[in-house]
Design a protein around this motif. Sequence first.
Motif, PDB file in Angstrom:
ATOM      1  N   ASP A 204       0.837  -1.201   0.000  1.00 47.81           N
ATOM      2  CA  ASP A 204       0.000   0.000   0.000  1.00 47.81           C
ATOM      3  C   ASP A 204       0.872   1.250   0.000  1.00 47.81           C
ATOM      4  OD1 ASP A 204      -2.318  -1.536   0.125  1.00 47.81           O
ATOM      5  OD2 ASP A 204      -2.279  -1.601   2.320  1.00 47.81           O
ATOM      6  N   ILE A 205       0.438   2.253  -0.742  1.00 52.02           N
ATOM      7  CA  ILE A 205       1.158   3.529  -0.775  1.00 52.02           C
ATOM      8  C   ILE A 205       0.673   4.383   0.388  1.00 52.02           C
ATOM      9  CG2 ILE A 205       1.541   5.649  -2.082  1.00 52.02           C
ATOM     10  CD1 ILE A 205       1.263   3.955  -4.630  1.00 52.02           C
ATOM     11  N   LEU A 206       1.599   4.762   1.261  1.00 52.31           N
ATOM     12  CA  LEU A 206       1.248   5.493   2.470  1.00 52.31           C
ATOM     13  C   LEU A 206       1.607   6.970   2.408  1.00 52.31           C
ATOM     14  CD1 LEU A 206       2.348   2.797   5.084  1.00 52.31           C
ATOM     15  CD2 LEU A 206       0.095   3.149   4.053  1.00 52.31           C
ATOM     16  N   THR A 245       5.983   5.623   6.848  1.00 52.04           N
ATOM     17  CA  THR A 245       4.858   6.478   7.213  1.00 52.04           C
ATOM     18  C   THR A 245       4.943   7.872   6.602  1.00 52.04           C
ATOM     19  OG1 THR A 245       6.059   7.021   9.246  1.00 52.04           O
ATOM     20  CG2 THR A 245       4.392   5.287   9.378  1.00 52.04           C
ATOM     21  N   SER A 246       6.151   8.322   6.251  1.00 50.55           N
ATOM     22  CA  SER A 246       6.298   9.663   5.676  1.00 50.55           C
ATOM     23  C   SER A 246       7.585   9.731   4.865  1.00 50.55           C
ATOM     24  CB  SER A 246       6.335  10.725   6.784  1.00 50.55           C
ATOM     25  OG  SER A 246       6.407  12.036   6.255  1.00 50.55           O
ATOM     26  N   VAL A 247       7.541  10.487   3.770  1.00 46.50           N
ATOM     27  CA  VAL A 247       8.725  10.714   2.935  1.00 46.50           C
ATOM     28  C   VAL A 247       8.782  12.179   2.548  1.00 46.50           C
ATOM     29  CG1 VAL A 247       8.792   8.373   1.986  1.00 46.50           C
ATOM     30  CG2 VAL A 247       7.443  10.123   0.822  1.00 46.50           C
ATOM     31  N   HIS A 248       9.983  12.661   2.244  1.00 47.91           N
ATOM     32  CA  HIS A 248      10.145  14.038   1.770  1.00 47.91           C
ATOM     33  C   HIS A 248      11.421  14.140   0.958  1.00 47.91           C
ATOM     34  CE1 HIS A 248      10.597  18.599   2.391  1.00 47.91           C
ATOM     35  NE2 HIS A 248       9.506  18.406   1.676  1.00 47.91           N
ATOM     36  N   ALA A 249      11.356  14.858  -0.153  1.00 47.93           N
ATOM     37  CA  ALA A 249      12.524  15.080  -1.003  1.00 47.93           C
ATOM     38  C   ALA A 249      13.006  16.518  -0.862  1.00 47.93           C
ATOM     39  CB  ALA A 249      12.174  14.791  -2.466  1.00 47.93           C
ATOM     40  N   ALA A 283       6.225   5.719  17.207  1.00 50.50           N
ATOM     41  CA  ALA A 283       6.159   5.522  15.756  1.00 50.50           C
ATOM     42  C   ALA A 283       6.424   6.823  15.021  1.00 50.50           C
ATOM     43  CB  ALA A 283       4.780   4.979  15.365  1.00 50.50           C
ATOM     44  N   GLY A 284       7.259   6.768  13.994  1.00 52.14           N
ATOM     45  CA  GLY A 284       7.481   7.943  13.161  1.00 52.14           C
ATOM     46  C   GLY A 284       6.216   8.263  12.376  1.00 52.14           C
ATOM     47  N   GLN A 285       5.864   9.538  12.311  1.00 48.48           N
ATOM     48  CA  GLN A 285       4.631   9.947  11.643  1.00 48.48           C
ATOM     49  C   GLN A 285       4.864  10.943  10.504  1.00 48.48           C
ATOM     50  OE1 GLN A 285       1.270   8.907  12.327  1.00 48.48           O
ATOM     51  NE2 GLN A 285       2.422   7.304  13.358  1.00 48.48           N
ATOM     52  N   GLN A 286       5.767  11.889  10.718  1.00 48.41           N
ATOM     53  CA  GLN A 286       6.008  12.932   9.728  1.00 48.41           C
ATOM     54  C   GLN A 286       7.500  13.231   9.647  1.00 48.41           C
ATOM     55  OE1 GLN A 286       3.686  14.604   7.725  1.00 48.41           O
ATOM     56  NE2 GLN A 286       2.202  13.112   8.489  1.00 48.41           N
ATOM     57  N   ILE A 287       7.949  13.675   8.456  1.00 50.29           N
ATOM     58  CA  ILE A 287       9.357  14.064   8.298  1.00 50.29           C
ATOM     59  C   ILE A 287       9.458  15.117   7.208  1.00 50.29           C
ATOM     60  CG2 ILE A 287      10.009  12.325   6.563  1.00 50.29           C
ATOM     61  CD1 ILE A 287      12.580  11.919   8.412  1.00 50.29           C
TER      62      ILE A 287
END
Length: 374
Positions: A204-206, A245-249, A283-287
């Motif tokens: 699943d894409i989260l 749970t979260s990704v950022h470029a 749990a990691g939620q945002q980054i």
Amino acid sequence: MEGSVNTKVIRTIYSCLLASLLLFLFAQPIHASEPIWTMEQGLTIKALSISEDGELVAVGTQNASAILLQRDGTQRFEFIANNVVTGVALLNDGRMLVSSDDRHLYMLSADGKELWKRDFKKMIKNLSATPDGKLAIVTLHNESFVHVLDEQGQTLREIPIGIAVKSAAVSPNGQWLAAGAANQYAYLFNPAGELQFQTPLEGDILHASVADNGTMVVGTSSNKAVLYSAEGSRLGELLTKDKVTSVHATHDGEFIAVADYSGNYYVANQDGELLWSTKEVGAGQQIRFSKDGTRLFAGSDKGAVFQYEVGAVLEQGKQAAMVKTVVQVAAVIVLIMLIVLLFFWLWRKKPYILHRLWKSKLAYAMLLPSFTLL
């Protein structure tokens, strides 16, 4: 004369190998660092946004609050919605967009006062906006559209996906829009809503993020963050210890940050090679990166917000990429010189073998790998 030439060639080869070895030895890995500061907000961090200058941090929480913080963790204001805050987006002029499960999109002034709000009639599950505020996107609960909005929150267009959208993001320059859907496909669109490419993923894409150059990173439940170019080529992937749970470029797309459900936070290059990681409680939620990439912000389900100094990590990542290129070039040069040396030796000592090779065209086959590497 012949011995002198051979000696020079061998010395050159040794010099190339020694230089490559030294480059590797001096490229030491950077280990996990302690956060600069942490902030306890009590409940799960559901949204995170960093101002362009890196001086302000906005967080949205499970308990319906949107909080604006200064870089040192000092609180400026707190806005209370009527349900979980699902998205926050800081704008260059100090205003802040806030989305909530209460079905509303809010625009706040720099001091936290409500300027306007729009009722979308459904829970807003995702918010992303360009820093100038001219373009924003939202996705709604169980809807198969990405809603593209103007700076007043009015709909410019709706991009159909065909199935429920799980995550969506717009690039900082507004040129790209990434989306992940319930069918385990990721999509990249241009500003006009035209599909650039779509690709299936495992799990699943989260979460999804997209850089100014169209580099897209997608986090999945299969413990992977996968990177794609604007043309749809798979650049690499980072394997995590739990579901992403979260990704950022970063703005330039050269680096990515990833959070997973076990509280691990990662920084990697666009090939998916790990440069830095750390672990926190919860749990990691945002980054999120700051615009210049020197700071990294993360939020957990324990209500904690962490800030890390990672400028050295990105700088070393760039140096490592340069080292890798130099080593690859050196390897090609060494291979070519070895082949040339072999031909030279055959020409001086066993010319009949060289003559047979040349007639059989095997010489071309021997040289082919070198030209392929080049």
